[in-house]
Enzyme design. Structure first.
Site, mmCIF file in Angstrom:
data_model
loop_
_atom_site.group_PDB
_atom_site.id
_atom_site.type_symbol
_atom_site.label_atom_id
_atom_site.label_comp_id
_atom_site.label_asym_id
_atom_site.label_seq_id
_atom_site.Cartn_x
_atom_site.Cartn_y
_atom_site.Cartn_z
ATOM 1 C CG HIS A 91 -6.068 -4.022 5.187
ATOM 2 N ND1 HIS A 91 -6.441 -4.432 3.925
ATOM 3 C CD2 HIS A 91 -6.641 -2.807 5.359
ATOM 4 C CE1 HIS A 91 -7.215 -3.519 3.368
ATOM 5 N NE2 HIS A 91 -7.352 -2.528 4.220
ATOM 6 C CE LYS A 147 -9.790 -5.048 6.451
ATOM 7 N NZ LYS A 147 -10.861 -4.334 7.194
#
Length: 227
Positions: A134, A138
């Protein structure tokens, strides 16, 4: 419908845009305006058909407490808070509110969940691992989606101990790979999100679904009802 979107980040902003495209009126409230859920008063919440939260693990629990205590209907796309799930479920049911939560609102990822369950059933003797990638902003790692995949695999075969490898790189929207390996071969399920739009569309459709309901659901339970 009139929707309240909590969070002015990339996903929250896209949720608001998609909601407008689908003909809804939208109010967006950022975390700077809503410290400790201060903006989520009963008179303010009363005007909305549903609330969609894409904030942070640090902010979401206070937001849920405020919304559910006032009987709101809430879609939560934020992850990293599930240690509070029992309390939030109890609050929603006690206040006749509605809570729909999920680690991923993408229709493609919901298909990945189903295929992962089928793979675990078909190849119980294989060893499994999960890799997820990600964007660098995040905050939770492993991702909620990876933890859901792990739970699916281990629920099908309680003897499994599935390892998750997490990467945080650039602006990656989300890559999840489930690998099943034996001494003879290797099989992988691979899902890559090219943008956050799939998550946003799923969250808005979830808000449309929950707007006239009371209760608590995990998104996997109702995703097929969205058509």
């Amino acid at each position: 419908m009139l929707l309240l979107v909590l969070g002015r980040g990339k996903t929250g902003s896209l949720v608001a845009s998609v909601a407008h495209e689908r003909g809804h009126s939208v109010r967006v409230v950022g975390e700077e305006e809503n410290r400790n859920a201060a903006a989520l008063t009963a008179p303010f919440l009363a005007g909305f058909d549903a609330v969609i939260d894409f904030t942070t693990p640090e902010a979401v629990v206070a937001n849920m407490r405020a919304c559910l205590a006032n009987g709101a209907r809430m879609v939560v796309g934020t992850t990293g808070w599930y240690q509070h799930l029992y309390d939030m479920r109890s609050l929603a049911l006690r206040k006749n509110a509605a809570l729909l939560y999920g680690t991923n609102y993408s229709v493609g990822v919901q298909t990945l969940f189903r295929l992962t369950r089928e793979l675990a059933k078909a190849l119980p003797q294989y060893q499994y691992s999960i890799t997820e990638t990600h964007h660098i902003d995040k905050k939770d790692a492993p991702s909620g989606t990876a933890l859901t995949l792990k739970q699916i695999l281990e629920s099908e075969n309680p003897e499994l101990k599935v390892e998750i490898t997490s990467h945080r790189e650039g602006d990656a929207s989300g890559l999840h790979v489930v690998q099943a390996r034996s001494e003879s071969d290797c099989l992988e399920l691979h899902h890559e999100a090219f943008s956050r739009r799939g998550f946003a569309e799923g969250a808005v459709r979830a808000a449309e679904w929950i707007a006239d309901k009371h209760g608590v659901w995990e998104f996997q339970e109702i995703a097929a009802q969205l058509g």
